[in-house]
Design an enzyme around this catalytic site. Structure first.
Site, PDB file in Angstrom:
ATOM      1  N   ASP A  47       0.777  -1.184   0.025  1.00 49.98           N
ATOM      2  CA  ASP A  47       0.083  -0.022   0.083  1.00 49.98           C
ATOM      3  C   ASP A  47       0.897   1.306  -0.053  1.00 49.98           C
ATOM      4  O   ASP A  47       1.759   1.283   0.586  1.00 49.98           O
ATOM      5  CB  ASP A  47      -0.923   0.026   1.163  1.00 49.98           C
ATOM      6  N   ASP A  56     -15.783  -3.782  -0.449  1.00 49.24           N
ATOM      7  CA  ASP A  56     -15.090  -3.505   0.896  1.00 49.24           C
ATOM      8  C   ASP A  56     -16.344  -3.383   1.898  1.00 49.24           C
ATOM      9  O   ASP A  56     -17.017  -2.487   1.653  1.00 49.24           O
ATOM     10  CB  ASP A  56     -14.322  -2.389   0.950  1.00 49.24           C
TER      11      ASP A  56
END
Length: 247
Positions: free
Chosen positions: A10, A135
């Protein structure tokens, strides 16, 4: 499809980070060289890398684009599968990354807002290259870097995007993500049972047992971030536990 443990890389502000619950400023890990980090996972045995541009997801800014290009270039030379997400808002964004060499683009907010984008991309590039991220927070799909909660469930959206041509789904359980308190396998198992395409899971992996728990849901893989970066276990240990339990 063989179950995979997929390291997360990330990126925010040009660094490799791990956020708690996706909240900016909550970095528990911040490393200066994402390219070196990515290639280190490959050296340890990773066959797939999960790249997320957090600046793209949270702010719509592609400040990490040069780093992503370097990782894709280096990874492709090593035969690594690379999936990229974060701030992919349009057909042009996705097409650019696929033409760059990404194996999968991960669509989230754009897919929820413009479902036909998934079909258009699948028709143009093939379903295998299109992943839709679902998500989930409290049972509902979150968008815009988890800042907004939609009215849709992951199961309903998973079925919809499968029909539109998504080749894989990425399911992240926000309720457990980044908290280092273990996994809740139920939502993942529910989605796996509801669709016929592979599901990659994410969120909450803390121990080697958690990896086995997610594999038992029928998911084809799991993305691991914080547990690896904070030393809860090593990547070779994750590979070994899978091999041992297959004997």
């Amino acid at each position: 499809m063989e179950f995979e443990v997929i390291p997360a890389v990330d990126m925010r502000g040009g660094k490799c980070v791990q956020l708690v619950q996706g909240v900016p400023g909550s970095e528990m890990v911040s490393l200066d060289d994402p390219v070196a980090v990515a290639l280190d996972w490959v050296a340890q045995g990773a066959k797939t890398l999960h790249l997320i541009d957090l600046d793209g997801a949270l702010d719509g800014k592609r400040v990490n684009a040069p780093i992503i290009e370097k990782i894709v270039s280096a990874g492709k030379k090593r035969g690594v599968i690379i999936q990229i997400g974060g701030g992919i808002r349009s057909f042009e964004d996705a097409a650019h990354l696929l033409k760059l060499g990404a194996d999968r683009v991960i669509l989230s907010t754009a897919a929820l807002r413009e479902p036909e984008l998934v079909k258009r991309l699948a028709d143009e590039f093939g379903s295998v290259h299109i992943n839709v991220a679902l998500d989930s927070k409290n049972g509902k799909v979150a968008i815009e870097g988890w800042k907004k909660i939609s009215e849709f469930t992951a199961v309903a959206m998973g079925r919809k995007f499968e029909k539109l041509g998504a080749g894989t789904l990425l399911f992240t359980n926000i309720d457990t993500e980044g908290l280092m308190k273990g996994v809740d396998p139920e939502p993942t198992a529910e989605l796996v049972k509801a669709v016929n395409i592979p599901v990659i899971a994410s969120g909450g992996i803390t121990t080697l047992r958690d990896i086995l728990t997610i594999r038992a849901t029928g998911a084809c893989g799991v993305v691991v971030g914080s547990a690896l970066y904070t030393g809860k276990f090593t990547y070779p240990e994750a590979l070994n536990i899978l091999k041992e339990r297959q004997k």
